[in-house]
Design a protein around this motif. Sequence first.
Motif, PDB file in Angstrom:
ATOM      1  N   SER C 256      31.623  51.200 -16.884  1.00  0.00           N
ATOM      2  CA  SER C 256      31.922  51.217 -17.891  1.00  0.00           C
ATOM      3  C   SER C 256      32.423  53.032 -18.404  1.00  0.00           C
ATOM      4  CB  SER C 256      31.495  51.314 -19.158  1.00  0.00           C
ATOM      5  OG  SER C 256      31.167  49.906 -19.157  1.00  0.00           O
ATOM      6  N   GLY C 257      32.041  54.305 -17.203  1.00  0.00           N
ATOM      7  CA  GLY C 257      32.325  55.377 -17.223  1.00  0.00           C
ATOM      8  C   GLY C 257      32.482  55.952 -18.334  1.00  0.00           C
ATOM      9  N   GLY C 258      30.982  55.605 -19.035  1.00  0.00           N
ATOM     10  CA  GLY C 258      30.220  56.335 -19.676  1.00  0.00           C
ATOM     11  C   GLY C 258      31.020  56.344 -21.651  1.00  0.00           C
ATOM     12  N   ILE C 259      32.211  54.502 -21.922  1.00  0.00           N
ATOM     13  CA  ILE C 259      32.615  54.286 -22.700  1.00  0.00           C
ATOM     14  C   ILE C 259      33.186  53.128 -23.088  1.00  0.00           C
ATOM     15  CG2 ILE C 259      35.167  54.848 -24.606  1.00  0.00           C
ATOM     16  CD1 ILE C 259      35.751  57.530 -21.671  1.00  0.00           C
ATOM     17  N   GLN C 260      32.450  52.569 -24.437  1.00  0.00           N
ATOM     18  CA  GLN C 260      32.599  51.047 -24.369  1.00  0.00           C
ATOM     19  C   GLN C 260      33.580  51.029 -25.489  1.00  0.00           C
ATOM     20  OE1 GLN C 260      28.686  49.892 -23.591  1.00  0.00           O
ATOM     21  NE2 GLN C 260      29.417  49.161 -21.540  1.00  0.00           N
ATOM     22  N   GLY C 261      34.600  50.483 -25.121  1.00  0.00           N
ATOM     23  CA  GLY C 261      35.047  49.942 -26.668  1.00  0.00           C
ATOM     24  C   GLY C 261      35.678  51.317 -27.306  1.00  0.00           C
ATOM     25  N   GLY C 262      35.535  52.180 -26.732  1.00  0.00           N
ATOM     26  CA  GLY C 262      36.940  52.928 -26.934  1.00  0.00           C
ATOM     27  C   GLY C 262      35.636  54.804 -27.751  1.00  0.00           C
ATOM     28  N   ILE C 263      34.796  54.291 -27.322  1.00  0.00           N
ATOM     29  CA  ILE C 263      33.398  55.020 -28.153  1.00  0.00           C
ATOM     30  C   ILE C 263      32.683  55.244 -26.909  1.00  0.00           C
ATOM     31  CG2 ILE C 263      31.718  55.179 -29.675  1.00  0.00           C
ATOM     32  CD1 ILE C 263      34.272  53.085 -31.331  1.00  0.00           C
ATOM     33  N   SER C 264      32.010  56.687 -27.093  1.00  0.00           N
ATOM     34  CA  SER C 264      30.702  57.294 -25.653  1.00  0.00           C
ATOM     35  C   SER C 264      29.503  56.463 -25.952  1.00  0.00           C
ATOM     36  CB  SER C 264      30.681  58.607 -26.092  1.00  0.00           C
ATOM     37  OG  SER C 264      30.400  58.873 -27.332  1.00  0.00           O
ATOM     38  N   ASN C 265      29.359  55.915 -24.844  1.00  0.00           N
ATOM     39  CA  ASN C 265      27.767  55.466 -25.166  1.00  0.00           C
ATOM     40  C   ASN C 265      26.510  55.862 -24.273  1.00  0.00           C
ATOM     41  OD1 ASN C 265      27.879  54.936 -22.222  1.00  0.00           O
ATOM     42  ND2 ASN C 265      27.674  52.652 -22.186  1.00  0.00           N
ATOM     43  N   GLY C 266      26.819  57.022 -23.972  1.00  0.00           N
ATOM     44  CA  GLY C 266      25.807  57.819 -24.009  1.00  0.00           C
ATOM     45  C   GLY C 266      25.682  58.471 -22.899  1.00  0.00           C
ATOM     46  N   GLU C 267      26.164  56.949 -21.522  1.00  0.00           N
ATOM     47  CA  GLU C 267      26.152  57.490 -20.336  1.00  0.00           C
ATOM     48  C   GLU C 267      27.267  58.852 -19.943  1.00  0.00           C
ATOM     49  OE1 GLU C 267      23.512  55.825 -18.638  1.00  0.00           O
ATOM     50  OE2 GLU C 267      23.025  54.819 -20.746  1.00  0.00           O
TER      51      GLU C 267
ATOM     52  N   PHE D  77      23.382  43.583 -28.415  1.00  0.00           N
ATOM     53  CA  PHE D  77      24.285  44.121 -28.015  1.00  0.00           C
ATOM     54  C   PHE D  77      25.018  42.952 -26.870  1.00  0.00           C
ATOM     55  CE2 PHE D  77      22.226  47.518 -29.231  1.00  0.00           C
ATOM     56  CZ  PHE D  77      22.716  47.364 -30.985  1.00  0.00           C
ATOM     57  N   ARG D  78      26.071  42.730 -26.594  1.00  0.00           N
ATOM     58  CA  ARG D  78      27.063  42.067 -25.729  1.00  0.00           C
ATOM     59  C   ARG D  78      27.073  43.398 -24.777  1.00  0.00           C
ATOM     60  NH1 ARG D  78      32.411  39.943 -28.358  1.00  0.00           N
ATOM     61  NH2 ARG D  78      31.755  41.264 -29.693  1.00  0.00           N
ATOM     62  N   PRO D  79      26.832  42.976 -23.106  1.00  0.00           N
ATOM     63  CA  PRO D  79      26.959  43.786 -21.934  1.00  0.00           C
ATOM     64  C   PRO D  79      28.513  44.070 -22.128  1.00  0.00           C
ATOM     65  CG  PRO D  79      25.455  42.713 -21.550  1.00  0.00           C
ATOM     66  CD  PRO D  79      26.036  42.292 -22.572  1.00  0.00           C
ATOM     67  N   SER D  80      29.163  45.356 -21.999  1.00  0.00           N
ATOM     68  CA  SER D  80      30.250  46.200 -21.364  1.00  0.00           C
ATOM     69  C   SER D  80      31.187  46.067 -23.382  1.00  0.00           C
ATOM     70  CB  SER D  80      31.043  45.727 -20.395  1.00  0.00           C
ATOM     71  OG  SER D  80      30.030  46.381 -19.120  1.00  0.00           O
ATOM     72  N   HIS D  81      30.249  45.389 -24.007  1.00  0.00           N
ATOM     73  CA  HIS D  81      31.587  45.139 -25.199  1.00  0.00           C
ATOM     74  C   HIS D  81      30.879  47.250 -26.159  1.00  0.00           C
ATOM     75  CE1 HIS D  81      33.489  41.790 -25.380  1.00  0.00           C
ATOM     76  NE2 HIS D  81      32.404  40.785 -24.957  1.00  0.00           N
ATOM     77  N   ALA D  82      32.092  46.685 -27.549  1.00  0.00           N
ATOM     78  CA  ALA D  82      31.899  47.583 -28.090  1.00  0.00           C
ATOM     79  C   ALA D  82      30.498  47.683 -29.440  1.00  0.00           C
ATOM     80  CB  ALA D  82      33.017  47.852 -28.526  1.00  0.00           C
ATOM     81  N   ASP D  83      29.201  46.324 -29.565  1.00  0.00           N
ATOM     82  CA  ASP D  83      28.822  46.264 -30.209  1.00  0.00           C
ATOM     83  C   ASP D  83      27.462  47.464 -30.308  1.00  0.00           C
ATOM     84  OD1 ASP D  83      30.117  43.529 -30.148  1.00  0.00           O
ATOM     85  OD2 ASP D  83      28.688  42.816 -28.798  1.00  0.00           O
ATOM     86  N   TYR D  84      27.207  48.570 -29.153  1.00  0.00           N
ATOM     87  CA  TYR D  84      26.691  49.051 -28.974  1.00  0.00           C
ATOM     88  C   TYR D  84      27.027  50.711 -29.986  1.00  0.00           C
ATOM     89  CZ  TYR D  84      23.294  53.242 -27.929  1.00  0.00           C
ATOM     90  OH  TYR D  84      22.876  53.781 -27.794  1.00  0.00           O
ATOM     91  N   THR D  85      27.780  50.780 -29.268  1.00  0.00           N
ATOM     92  CA  THR D  85      29.033  51.806 -29.482  1.00  0.00           C
ATOM     93  C   THR D  85      29.433  52.277 -30.902  1.00  0.00           C
ATOM     94  OG1 THR D  85      31.196  50.581 -28.709  1.00  0.00           O
ATOM     95  CG2 THR D  85      29.714  52.086 -27.006  1.00  0.00           C
ATOM     96  N   TYR D  86      29.793  51.276 -31.364  1.00  0.00           N
ATOM     97  CA  TYR D  86      30.558  50.887 -33.016  1.00  0.00           C
ATOM     98  C   TYR D  86      28.713  51.115 -33.865  1.00  0.00           C
ATOM     99  CZ  TYR D  86      34.472  49.819 -32.448  1.00  0.00           C
ATOM    100  OH  TYR D  86      35.996  49.442 -32.343  1.00  0.00           O
ATOM    101  N   GLN D  87      27.667  50.526 -33.118  1.00  0.00           N
ATOM    102  CA  GLN D  87      26.742  50.657 -34.062  1.00  0.00           C
ATOM    103  C   GLN D  87      26.161  52.068 -33.658  1.00  0.00           C
ATOM    104  OE1 GLN D  87      24.179  47.758 -35.860  1.00  0.00           O
ATOM    105  NE2 GLN D  87      23.468  49.782 -36.560  1.00  0.00           N
ATOM    106  N   ALA D  88      26.491  52.568 -32.608  1.00  0.00           N
ATOM    107  CA  ALA D  88      25.412  54.031 -32.343  1.00  0.00           C
ATOM    108  C   ALA D  88      26.137  54.679 -33.081  1.00  0.00           C
ATOM    109  CB  ALA D  88      25.681  54.943 -30.940  1.00  0.00           C
ATOM    110  N   LYS D  89      27.586  54.596 -33.477  1.00  0.00           N
ATOM    111  CA  LYS D  89      28.990  55.867 -34.218  1.00  0.00           C
ATOM    112  C   LYS D  89      29.356  55.493 -35.425  1.00  0.00           C
ATOM    113  CE  LYS D  89      33.666  57.074 -34.771  1.00  0.00           C
ATOM    114  NZ  LYS D  89      33.613  57.600 -34.448  1.00  0.00           N
ATOM    115  N   TYR D  90      28.181  54.714 -36.175  1.00  0.00           N
ATOM    116  CA  TYR D  90      28.688  54.003 -37.539  1.00  0.00           C
ATOM    117  C   TYR D  90      27.491  53.512 -38.083  1.00  0.00           C
ATOM    118  CZ  TYR D  90      33.606  53.955 -37.106  1.00  0.00           C
ATOM    119  OH  TYR D  90      34.962  53.820 -36.287  1.00  0.00           O
ATOM    120  N   GLY D  91      26.667  53.689 -37.386  1.00  0.00           N
ATOM    121  CA  GLY D  91      25.263  53.344 -38.019  1.00  0.00           C
ATOM    122  C   GLY D  91      25.353  51.655 -38.608  1.00  0.00           C
TER     123      GLY D  91
END
Lengths: 335, 335, 335, 335
Positions: C256-267, D77-91
Amino acid sequence: MVDGCPPRLALTEADIQPDLDRRRPGQSSIVTPRKEADVVQILSGTFEGKTLGTPLSMWVRNEDARSEAYSEMAHKFRPSHADYTYQAKYGFRNWQGGGRSSARETIGRVAAGAVAKKILRERHGVEILGFVGQVQDIQATVDLDMFTADQVESNIVRCPCPTTAARMIERIETVRARGDSVGGIVMCVARGVPPGWGEPVFDRLEADLAKAMLSLPASKGFDVGSGFDGIMLTGSQHNDAMRMREGRVRTVSNRSGGIQGGISNGETVFFRVAFKPVATIMMEQDTVDTSGHDTTLKGRGRHDPCVLPRAVPMVEAMAALVLVDHALRHHAQCE
Amino acid sequence: MVDGCPPRLALTEADIQPDLDRRRPGQSSIVTPRKEADVVQILSGTFEGKTLGTPLSMWVRNEDARSEAYSEMAHKFRPSHADYTYQAKYGFRNWQGGGRSSARETIGRVAAGAVAKKILRERHGVEILGFVGQVQDIQATVDLDMFTADQVESNIVRCPCPTTAARMIERIETVRARGDSVGGIVMCVARGVPPGWGEPVFDRLEADLAKAMLSLPASKGFDVGSGFDGIMLTGSQHNDAMRMREGRVRTVSNRSGGIQGGISNGETVFFRVAFKPVATIMMEQDTVDTSGHDTTLKGRGRHDPCVLPRAVPMVEAMAALVLVDHALRHHAQCE
Amino acid sequence: MVDGCPPRLALTEADIQPDLDRRRPGQSSIVTPRKEADVVQILSGTFEGKTLGTPLSMWVRNEDARSEAYSEMAHKFRPSHADYTYQAKYGFRNWQGGGRSSARETIGRVAAGAVAKKILRERHGVEILGFVGQVQDIQATVDLDMFTADQVESNIVRCPCPTTAARMIERIETVRARGDSVGGIVMCVARGVPPGWGEPVFDRLEADLAKAMLSLPASKGFDVGSGFDGIMLTGSQHNDAMRMREGRVRTVSNRSGGIQGGISNGETVFFRVAFKPVATIMMEQDTVDTSGHDTTLKGRGRHDPCVLPRAVPMVEAMAALVLVDHALRHHAQCE
Amino acid sequence: MVDGCPPRLALTEADIQPDLDRRRPGQSSIVTPRKEADVVQILSGTFEGKTLGTPLSMWVRNEDARSEAYSEMAHKFRPSHADYTYQAKYGFRNWQGGGRSSARETIGRVAAGAVAKKILRERHGVEILGFVGQVQDIQATVDLDMFTADQVESNIVRCPCPTTAARMIERIETVRARGDSVGGIVMCVARGVPPGWGEPVFDRLEADLAKAMLSLPASKGFDVGSGFDGIMLTGSQHNDAMRMREGRVRTVSNRSGGIQGGISNGETVFFRVAFKPVATIMMEQDTVDTSGHDTTLKGRGRHDPCVLPRAVPMVEAMAALVLVDHALRHHAQCE
């Protein structure tokens, strides 16, 4: 820096300097005696005397800055200035001359406005003219469709009515002699604006003018057309009846100030801007210091007893920038 | 559509509906009798009663639109409305009820403002309160630090002074009986704004407030703090002296209106908005038609004799949106 | 000019000059021999060595501009340059050195990027590192989590693998000897980006990175994470499985290059930028003149045979500016 | 919501629906079998079949949403989806179908793009055509100046070469049978773009295209003209020689992809977009849950084995929106 200027416009420093001269300190006996030549130099954006369409950068050096005049401000907040609010916002400030909050920044606005005025004049036939309409209770009666730039520039206070101008000048000299200051009103007209400039809802023409004017240092109010006075009328007295005149749709009166529903209607656009009395006065005032103690401060330095004569080119500049922006937006979408 | 709302804010329709009810037609005997329930529904942007941080979409249906009431407008321009300017700008317009220029668009502003007010109240301790300060020459005297929302809502004209309110209502009823209309002033305060909101130069807090207010239909003027009246004072009378009070930097007076150098100083922010008399009147007026002939037009339909009572929530909404925007900008850069 | 920098950041020219030196002409035998010291001076925006929160203005003078080298360009269009498109767009152009289309404008980007890199490093613990990953077919194998700035700077081509660097340098020298040029790929990593930076839909983190990179002169492509190579894999091969590691949500791989759904994932965020071979070559080429006739043109002047070594600080700068912007946006809305 | 559309453009739902049908689920055997009619309704912005110049609002209802299919995602969280990043961004997140991160949002882009395509076609003579150029290693050879929309639409994978299309379809069906997914490349051309669209420095035409493409769900890369392949060439091989052809300035080759210095040169604009294999697969994968424990998840629901056929109208839409924006900007400033 000015972006968005159309290409192939003849432009040299000679187009810009006159407005800078109208804004410049030391231009007359009723403004600050600070000596700044305020000579503008175009660094980029033109080639062989014409605009390239790429950003214009213009350059005006400070020459008569005297930071030592401000040393007391390092630890005291000037009342009704931005010293405290900048400190509160940023936790840090340049106390020399007010830093970013200094009205010196308006030099950039006036330079940009001179370019905008040229575009409006040459490409759209629009003329923008400001003048000092009121100093304290001294109010000029001016025919908004008839007064000329020469009349405005014929005296140092920039009021096209010579007798009122004389009274204004006298008042300003009187308050200055006491170390005090006065405020007043700048009026501005835009003649020749075609119907159709302005946008629905948020970016109404008067909304953008209001923002532009309230962004000027020391401004406290704005109204357009009948403005605050219009509230005394009823709808039947206030409405601008419409008639055909020489094949064009015209209004018989112009309480709308040339704008209806946020969009110009082809009549003269006019508005007023209220400026407070200058905050820097040569009198002792209560204030606080940066350590949180009550203290007093007496103004020093070389300041204006009245901002109005120098505010005229600022108001014209901001009006020109707003109108050019709306001209481009209208052209882009509708023409 | 509202973008930029923070996540995890409790939000349901119940937070928004009350302000829509204050704006709604048919709410009292001095506003238009048009019947619109104006029930809001949140379509997206919340989940399980809390905001997601993604855009909010809200939905309010028109229920009592009667296009046939507007058929004459298909070929005649209403004086001091946007009919002619929209036609001139776009070469085409929806003549039914004014289309995009209808003040009905303010329903979206009020809905968005209700969200902004909640953020300001819950996250920043800021309260925004507007009221009708003047109808024609009938002016209320109100203590800006003391009046309450309950006082404002205690009468149909939304003036916290009951005796003045009664006179205002009587005036509105009188002009309505004649088929005419009146204007006036809405005042607004924001209490609890912390020092530091606002930006230097172009995006001064008062500049953004001015734009927001002048974007409201029928508004003609804006001033902040001492405003247009302040021009009668000298600098020594006008400046707000500073003193330490309970460990905080305070100003003794508040002619600045809570803003200095474009940035809030911790005092109450207050400003005025002038609204013209409503353009739609039940009287015959001179106008022109779309074929370019002089004609007359008599207002029909169900309109407000005075926009002020319904403008109060609009002014509050726009103020709230401006303040939230500056709260976010300040937080982003400086905190 | 750089706006939006937080206040109270220690900042002097010494923070900015090193990146300008990495971008500067004449720095090595494989870049243009033009001699520019490119010394930066901060004109405003700091006070006593710290940022004020107001705009930074920085100043770098041209010293070795030789307009006479460009005189043939007054009437001939250089192939694969912007000469013709600027002429077509603006009807007018500054033919001296390409004017606004000259890659000299990237000096401002690198200066601004140096500020952004400092903010990221000091306030967010984020480090941005670029390097030359490929010159024509010569490709480096680099461990993206391990390589260091010292390794990158240890050779003039800025490739952290010394043996590959030697081959790249040899290739560049060979093509230069023929008067020709080569292109390649700059890779860039951002280590330490926390989860949550980036916005849904339009302003995805990778979208803003893509725009930033494709705005660089001579860039032709961008990919992130697995990029163009990822299309060879199936979903089951491509997906980044998730595991808890030391209490944190991690991905096992990082396609993913550290980005998933347009948002960084910490990698680690990583991406590639393709740069075409430099258009200015010392060979005769077919072109047309401004009068519309076929002609030929042979490159003159002092140009780069390969833009890549100097593009590394440009890519880093643009990445830093995008990341700081998203850090502020995230902080404003969500924190 | 679409703002900025010019007035007086004939526009009804019939102009928009065909592109929504090309994007719609359930359209063929190689896309998700989810059943959505995706019928568009124009709510405002048109009148009597023509645009008003005010914002267009369009409305498409979801019909076949099945939130229960997503219940496991409430705490995994679905892998390589935005589930985790949205959770991390918005809580906080809407786990039903991905919420705001769902590719369902692209329906709005395609609707807006249909309007943009009509403006480009009718007012500027510009035609935009996308197609599937590669699925995994199966690559089509297509003459970019010759292929037609009918050829693209002649098969369900949207590749204008029928034999390659057959192989692509077979591949997609094979991986779907395994519960897996594949990615590939969408290519897009814009024919008839006049010289002059695009801006210097930051808003280059290719930069805005890159941002637009990388904002699409599942996209991982973008290149224009010779792109990543161009790095193998030298400058003398890569440069596009210029010649006069029928009185116009033309390039003999088109490795620039129709853009030089960020501005269109009158040749066909073309670019590629890489899409990763769809992240949702019908296989068990390692992941973590919202309580911070390792777990596994097996895809459920009705998903696409390959996003490419449905991505074609999305790419066209985003390209059209970028080009219209630049057409307006160019018109506003330079014409």
